[in-house]
Design a protein around this motif. Structure first.
Motif, PDB file in Angstrom:
ATOM      1  N   MET A   1      47.396 -21.815  79.439  1.00 17.14           N
ATOM      2  CA  MET A   1      48.839 -21.917  79.250  1.00 17.14           C
ATOM      3  C   MET A   1      49.515 -20.778  79.974  1.00 17.14           C
ATOM      4  N   SER A   2      50.780 -20.722  79.796  1.00  9.59           N
ATOM      5  CA  SER A   2      51.582 -19.863  80.642  1.00  9.59           C
ATOM      6  C   SER A   2      52.780 -19.390  79.856  1.00  9.59           C
ATOM      7  N   HIS A  76      49.489 -21.142  88.131  1.00 18.36           N
ATOM      8  CA  HIS A  76      50.173 -19.871  87.863  1.00 18.36           C
ATOM      9  C   HIS A  76      49.114 -18.788  87.753  1.00 18.36           C
ATOM     10  N   HIS A 120      45.327 -20.590  87.803  1.00 18.40           N
ATOM     11  CA  HIS A 120      44.781 -21.835  87.254  1.00 18.40           C
ATOM     12  C   HIS A 120      45.904 -22.814  86.906  1.00 18.40           C
ATOM     13  N   GLU A 122      46.581 -26.336  84.091  1.00 14.36           N
ATOM     14  CA  GLU A 122      46.084 -27.037  82.904  1.00 14.36           C
ATOM     15  C   GLU A 122      46.765 -28.393  82.897  1.00 14.36           C
TER      16      GLU A 122
HETATM   17 MN    MN Z   1      47.601 -19.717  82.020  1.00 12.47          MN
END
Ligand code: MN
Length: 311
Positions: A1-2, A76, A120, A122
């Motif tokens: 996640m980000s 990101h 990466h 997702e």
């Molecule tokens: Mn991430």
């Protein structure tokens, strides 16, 4: 996640104190949008920014996903942290700049170590329709490893510990003699708790501080009711907790030695100074080889620089 991590939760002041019991602080999670998913962000919050090395706890979903409408978190970067991903339902395709392409499903763990830099995405798997729910945790890396190599691990076989009225899956660290095979760079613990109604007892290391985040159900510790949408900070000095579940409960318990130093977080970066964060952002925007490339059809995520650099 980000990220983004909100500005008020990530000031550069030193982290809060790490009090001994009988502390039980409830800190309300904030709601955020990550890709197409709504998440409840239990860490970082202004009142509590780290628990051991854990500096980010997102409870994502539950959400309905389909091949046309998945997680879709575009490429990101990260530095200075490990992402620890654990699903309760659904599936996600992880792609990273090491060349990894790994589907994760419930019962499996993804651990990505950023070190000096990794990127990466997702994404949906293109084949799953149904509910998606899970956790993403970030562990700050200590000085000894945070400038080092990136890495990725997938673990499909994790130890499960009986708790009386439920069970714990050991994601990171160990409970008694049951140790997760996942890499960890500091003394730390991450457990998935799957409980029935009644009292379950979890053995803890009293040198560690701990916190509990519920995904489903309601449970009490020290007669304090804990529900989803909060982080229950349990402090240090406990050699166990007794969890009284009102019915079925799903939760994660995180813990560890209080972290070696204050950290600074901005966007998807964990560092020690503003200069490091600014450089990490500049390198990403310049497509520097520090972060490699991700074989994704989604466009790379670009953001403005840190808020303190804007007028
Ligand atoms: Mn991430």
């Amino acid at each position: 996640m980000s990220g983004p991590v909100r500005a008020e939760d990530v000031t550069d002041r030193a982290d809060g104190a790490h009090p001994a019991p009988p502390v039980l602080e409830l800190v309300e999670s904030s709601e955020a949008q990550v890709g197409r998913l709504t998440v409840r962000r239990a860490l970082p919050r202004r009142a509590r920014r780290t628990v051991g090395p854990w500096c980010f706890v997102d409870h994502m979903g539950p959400a309905s996903i389909s091949p046309e409408r998945g997680a879709d978190v575009a490429p990101h970067p990260h530095i200075g942290l490990q992402t620890v991903t654990w699903l309760i339902s659904g599936e996600i395709l992880h792609r990273d700049s090491l060349g990894t392409e790994q589907v994760i499903r419930p019962g499996q763990l993804n651990v990505m170590t950023a070190g000096n830099g990794v990127s990466h995405s997702e994404e949906g798997t293109g084949a799953y329709t149904g509910e998606l729910q899970g956790f993403q945790l970030w562990a700050a890396q200590p000085e000894a490893t945070r400038h080092g190599d990136n890495a990725f691990e997938h673990h499909a076989d994790l130890p499960v510990v009986d708790l009386g009225e439920g069970q714990a899956t050991v994601l990171v660290g160990s409970v008694g003699g049951d140790a997760s095979p996942a890499r960890h760079d500091t003394g730390q613990l991450g457990l998935d708790l799957d409980l029935r109604a009644g009292v379950s007892t979890v053995a803890l290391d009293p040198a560690h501080e701990h916190a509990l985040v519920l995904a489903e159900g309601a449970a009490s510790v020290d007669d304090q009711l804990i529900t989803p949408g909060n982080l229950a900070y349990l402090g240090k000095g406990r050699d166990h907790i007794d969890l009284r579940a009102e019915g079925p409960v799903r939760a994660v318990l995180v813990g560890g030695e209080p972290f070696e130093s204050p950290i600074m977080m901005w966007w998807n970066f964990v560092a020690r100074t503003r200069e490091e964060l600014e450089q990490a952002h500049r390198d990403w925007m310049a497509a520097d080889e520090r972060y490699g490339t991700v074989a994704s059809l989604l466009p790379r995520t670009e953001v403005d620089g840190p808020f303190w650099t804007r007028s």
